[in-house]
Every structure is written in structure tokens, then in C-alpha cells.
Design a protein around this motif. Structure first.
Motif, PDB file in Angstrom:
ATOM      1  N   MET A 158       0.833  -1.180   0.000  1.00  0.00           N
ATOM      2  CA  MET A 158       0.000   0.000   0.000  1.00  0.00           C
ATOM      3  C   MET A 158       0.876   1.242   0.000  1.00  0.00           C
ATOM      4  SD  MET A 158      -2.860   1.034   2.830  1.00  0.00           S
ATOM      5  CE  MET A 158      -1.851   0.866   4.260  1.00  0.00           C
ATOM      6  N   GLY A 159       1.634   1.473   1.051  1.00  0.00           N
ATOM      7  CA  GLY A 159       2.504   2.632   1.109  1.00  0.00           C
ATOM      8  C   GLY A 159       3.633   2.548   0.099  1.00  0.00           C
ATOM      9  N   GLU A 160       4.119   1.334  -0.143  1.00  0.00           N
ATOM     10  CA  GLU A 160       5.220   1.160  -1.077  1.00  0.00           C
ATOM     11  C   GLU A 160       4.822   1.558  -2.497  1.00  0.00           C
ATOM     12  OE1 GLU A 160       4.254  -1.250   1.077  1.00  0.00           O
ATOM     13  OE2 GLU A 160       5.891  -1.090   2.509  1.00  0.00           O
ATOM     14  N   GLN A 161       3.569   1.296  -2.865  1.00  0.00           N
ATOM     15  CA  GLN A 161       3.095   1.670  -4.195  1.00  0.00           C
ATOM     16  C   GLN A 161       2.992   3.187  -4.328  1.00  0.00           C
ATOM     17  OE1 GLN A 161       1.612  -0.715  -2.330  1.00  0.00           O
ATOM     18  NE2 GLN A 161       1.901  -2.567  -3.503  1.00  0.00           N
ATOM     19  N   ALA A 162       2.602   3.860  -3.263  1.00  0.00           N
ATOM     20  CA  ALA A 162       2.542   5.323  -3.284  1.00  0.00           C
ATOM     21  C   ALA A 162       3.944   5.903  -3.440  1.00  0.00           C
ATOM     22  CB  ALA A 162       1.888   5.853  -2.010  1.00  0.00           C
ATOM     23  N   VAL A 163       4.910   5.332  -2.735  1.00  0.00           N
ATOM     24  CA  VAL A 163       6.298   5.785  -2.861  1.00  0.00           C
ATOM     25  C   VAL A 163       6.790   5.570  -4.291  1.00  0.00           C
ATOM     26  CG1 VAL A 163       8.683   5.296  -2.167  1.00  0.00           C
ATOM     27  CG2 VAL A 163       6.905   5.493  -0.447  1.00  0.00           C
ATOM     28  N   ALA A 164       6.501   4.420  -4.854  1.00  0.00           N
ATOM     29  CA  ALA A 164       6.947   4.128  -6.213  1.00  0.00           C
ATOM     30  C   ALA A 164       6.362   5.122  -7.211  1.00  0.00           C
ATOM     31  CB  ALA A 164       6.569   2.698  -6.601  1.00  0.00           C
ATOM     32  N   ALA A 165       5.084   5.445  -7.074  1.00  0.00           N
ATOM     33  CA  ALA A 165       4.437   6.391  -7.988  1.00  0.00           C
ATOM     34  C   ALA A 165       5.057   7.782  -7.867  1.00  0.00           C
ATOM     35  CB  ALA A 165       2.939   6.447  -7.710  1.00  0.00           C
ATOM     36  N   VAL A 166       5.261   8.240  -6.650  1.00  0.00           N
ATOM     37  CA  VAL A 166       5.847   9.565  -6.445  1.00  0.00           C
ATOM     38  C   VAL A 166       7.306   9.573  -6.897  1.00  0.00           C
ATOM     39  CG1 VAL A 166       6.492  11.276  -4.709  1.00  0.00           C
ATOM     40  CG2 VAL A 166       4.248  10.222  -4.630  1.00  0.00           C
ATOM     41  N   ILE A 221       8.632   7.869  -9.330  1.00  0.00           N
ATOM     42  CA  ILE A 221       8.637   7.923 -10.792  1.00  0.00           C
ATOM     43  C   ILE A 221       8.335   9.341 -11.269  1.00  0.00           C
ATOM     44  CG2 ILE A 221       7.393   7.191 -12.871  1.00  0.00           C
ATOM     45  CD1 ILE A 221       7.073   4.421 -11.458  1.00  0.00           C
ATOM     46  N   ALA A 222       7.309   9.960 -10.710  1.00  0.00           N
ATOM     47  CA  ALA A 222       6.969  11.330 -11.098  1.00  0.00           C
ATOM     48  C   ALA A 222       8.101  12.290 -10.757  1.00  0.00           C
ATOM     49  CB  ALA A 222       5.675  11.766 -10.403  1.00  0.00           C
ATOM     50  N   HIS A 223       8.712  12.098  -9.606  1.00  0.00           N
ATOM     51  CA  HIS A 223       9.823  12.948  -9.167  1.00  0.00           C
ATOM     52  C   HIS A 223      11.002  12.822 -10.128  1.00  0.00           C
ATOM     53  CE1 HIS A 223      13.083  14.287  -6.406  1.00  0.00           C
ATOM     54  NE2 HIS A 223      12.140  15.094  -5.952  1.00  0.00           N
ATOM     55  N   ALA A 224      11.316  11.607 -10.519  1.00  0.00           N
ATOM     56  CA  ALA A 224      12.427  11.376 -11.440  1.00  0.00           C
ATOM     57  C   ALA A 224      12.134  11.956 -12.826  1.00  0.00           C
ATOM     58  CB  ALA A 224      12.723   9.882 -11.537  1.00  0.00           C
ATOM     59  N   MET A 225      10.918  11.820 -13.289  1.00  0.00           N
ATOM     60  CA  MET A 225      10.554  12.314 -14.618  1.00  0.00           C
ATOM     61  C   MET A 225      10.493  13.839 -14.675  1.00  0.00           C
ATOM     62  SD  MET A 225       7.798   9.500 -15.889  1.00  0.00           S
ATOM     63  CE  MET A 225       7.800  10.098 -17.568  1.00  0.00           C
ATOM     64  N   ALA A 226      10.271  14.481 -13.549  1.00  0.00           N
ATOM     65  CA  ALA A 226      10.169  15.938 -13.531  1.00  0.00           C
ATOM     66  C   ALA A 226      11.536  16.600 -13.666  1.00  0.00           C
ATOM     67  CB  ALA A 226       9.494  16.394 -12.246  1.00  0.00           C
ATOM     68  N   GLY A 227      12.580  15.855 -13.418  1.00  0.00           N
ATOM     69  CA  GLY A 227      13.920  16.408 -13.561  1.00  0.00           C
ATOM     70  C   GLY A 227      14.284  17.328 -12.402  1.00  0.00           C
ATOM     71  N   THR A 228      15.162  18.285 -12.673  1.00  0.00           N
ATOM     72  CA  THR A 228      15.683  19.149 -11.609  1.00  0.00           C
ATOM     73  C   THR A 228      14.638  20.076 -11.010  1.00  0.00           C
ATOM     74  OG1 THR A 228      16.435  20.777 -13.225  1.00  0.00           O
ATOM     75  CG2 THR A 228      18.035  19.113 -12.504  1.00  0.00           C
ATOM     76  N   ARG A 254       7.498  18.414  -2.213  1.00  0.00           N
ATOM     77  CA  ARG A 254       6.763  18.238  -0.954  1.00  0.00           C
ATOM     78  C   ARG A 254       6.100  16.857  -0.905  1.00  0.00           C
ATOM     79  NH1 ARG A 254       4.673  21.318   3.436  1.00  0.00           N
ATOM     80  NH2 ARG A 254       3.808  19.714   4.763  1.00  0.00           N
ATOM     81  N   ALA A 255       5.508  16.448  -2.014  1.00  0.00           N
ATOM     82  CA  ALA A 255       4.887  15.116  -2.069  1.00  0.00           C
ATOM     83  C   ALA A 255       5.927  14.022  -1.841  1.00  0.00           C
ATOM     84  CB  ALA A 255       4.190  14.919  -3.411  1.00  0.00           C
ATOM     85  N   PHE A 256       7.117  14.219  -2.421  1.00  0.00           N
ATOM     86  CA  PHE A 256       8.209  13.264  -2.255  1.00  0.00           C
ATOM     87  C   PHE A 256       8.571  13.122  -0.778  1.00  0.00           C
ATOM     88  CE2 PHE A 256      12.723  12.218  -2.021  1.00  0.00           C
ATOM     89  CZ  PHE A 256      12.832  11.160  -2.888  1.00  0.00           C
ATOM     90  N   ARG A 257       8.766  14.249  -0.099  1.00  0.00           N
ATOM     91  CA  ARG A 257       9.118  14.208   1.330  1.00  0.00           C
ATOM     92  C   ARG A 257       7.990  13.613   2.159  1.00  0.00           C
ATOM     93  NH1 ARG A 257       9.702  19.120   3.795  1.00  0.00           N
ATOM     94  NH2 ARG A 257       8.843  20.251   2.047  1.00  0.00           N
ATOM     95  N   ASP A 258       6.758  14.018   1.870  1.00  0.00           N
ATOM     96  CA  ASP A 258       5.618  13.544   2.666  1.00  0.00           C
ATOM     97  C   ASP A 258       5.406  12.040   2.542  1.00  0.00           C
ATOM     98  OD1 ASP A 258       5.176  16.113   3.542  1.00  0.00           O
ATOM     99  OD2 ASP A 258       3.417  16.465   2.276  1.00  0.00           O
ATOM    100  N   VAL A 259       5.452  11.533   1.321  1.00  0.00           N
ATOM    101  CA  VAL A 259       5.186  10.104   1.134  1.00  0.00           C
ATOM    102  C   VAL A 259       6.306   9.257   1.736  1.00  0.00           C
ATOM    103  CG1 VAL A 259       6.190   9.735  -1.172  1.00  0.00           C
ATOM    104  CG2 VAL A 259       4.204   8.438  -0.484  1.00  0.00           C
ATOM    105  N   HIS A 260       7.536   9.739   1.639  1.00  0.00           N
ATOM    106  CA  HIS A 260       8.644   8.980   2.238  1.00  0.00           C
ATOM    107  C   HIS A 260       8.573   9.025   3.765  1.00  0.00           C
ATOM    108  CE1 HIS A 260      11.188   7.519  -1.075  1.00  0.00           C
ATOM    109  NE2 HIS A 260      10.607   8.491  -1.757  1.00  0.00           N
ATOM    110  N   ALA A 261       8.138  10.139   4.313  1.00  0.00           N
ATOM    111  CA  ALA A 261       7.976  10.223   5.774  1.00  0.00           C
ATOM    112  C   ALA A 261       6.840   9.321   6.243  1.00  0.00           C
ATOM    113  CB  ALA A 261       7.712  11.662   6.190  1.00  0.00           C
ATOM    114  N   ALA A 262       5.762   9.286   5.477  1.00  0.00           N
ATOM    115  CA  ALA A 262       4.595   8.486   5.871  1.00  0.00           C
ATOM    116  C   ALA A 262       4.914   6.999   5.932  1.00  0.00           C
ATOM    117  CB  ALA A 262       3.441   8.734   4.908  1.00  0.00           C
TER     118      ALA A 262
END
Length: 64
Positions: A1-9, A11-18, A29-37
Motif C-alpha cells: 500500500m505505502g510502497e506503491q505510493a512511494v513508487a508512484a511519487v 517515478i513522477a519525481h524522477a521524470m520531472a527532472g531538476t 513536498r509530495a516526495f518528502r511527505d510520502v517517504h515520511a509516511a
């Protein structure tokens, strides 16, 4: 459950670039929040096991 959310974020984080590295980025912010959760104890696999055992009639054991 949480692992899938991390994977999705991730991927989006990596694709967005710098642009995703800046604190003004909503994706940063989503990256930090999901990893903290997922680090939180309520999402720990051992917690699910403990609650499952209790719901099946076993004793409630406190783990640290």
C-alpha cells in the motif's frame, strides 16, 4: 500500500527532472511527505501482523 505510493511519487519525481528538487515544487513536498509516511510505525509490516493476530483472537503484544 505505502510502497506503491512511494513508487508512484518516485517515478513522477524522477521524470520531472531538476525542477522537482526545489522546495517551491509541489512534487518535492509530495516526495518528502510520502517517504515520511511510509517510515511511520502505523505502516510497518510488523504492525499489520500484530493487529492481524489480535483480530484472530491472539494476544495483543506490544513491540518496540
Amino acid at each position: 500500500m505505502g510502497e506503491q505510493a512511494v513508487a508512484a511519487v518516485d517515478i513522477a519525481h524522477a521524470m520531472a527532472g531538476t525542477s522537482s528538487l526545489y522546495t517551491s515544487s509541489r512534487l518535492e513536498r509530495a516526495f518528502r511527505d510520502v517517504h515520511a509516511a511510509v517510515k511511520h510505525m502505523t505502516l510497518s509490516p510488523t504492525n499489520f501482523e500484530m493487529v492481524g493476530q489480535y483480530l484472530l483472537g491472539g494476544p495483543l503484544k506490544m513491540r518496540r
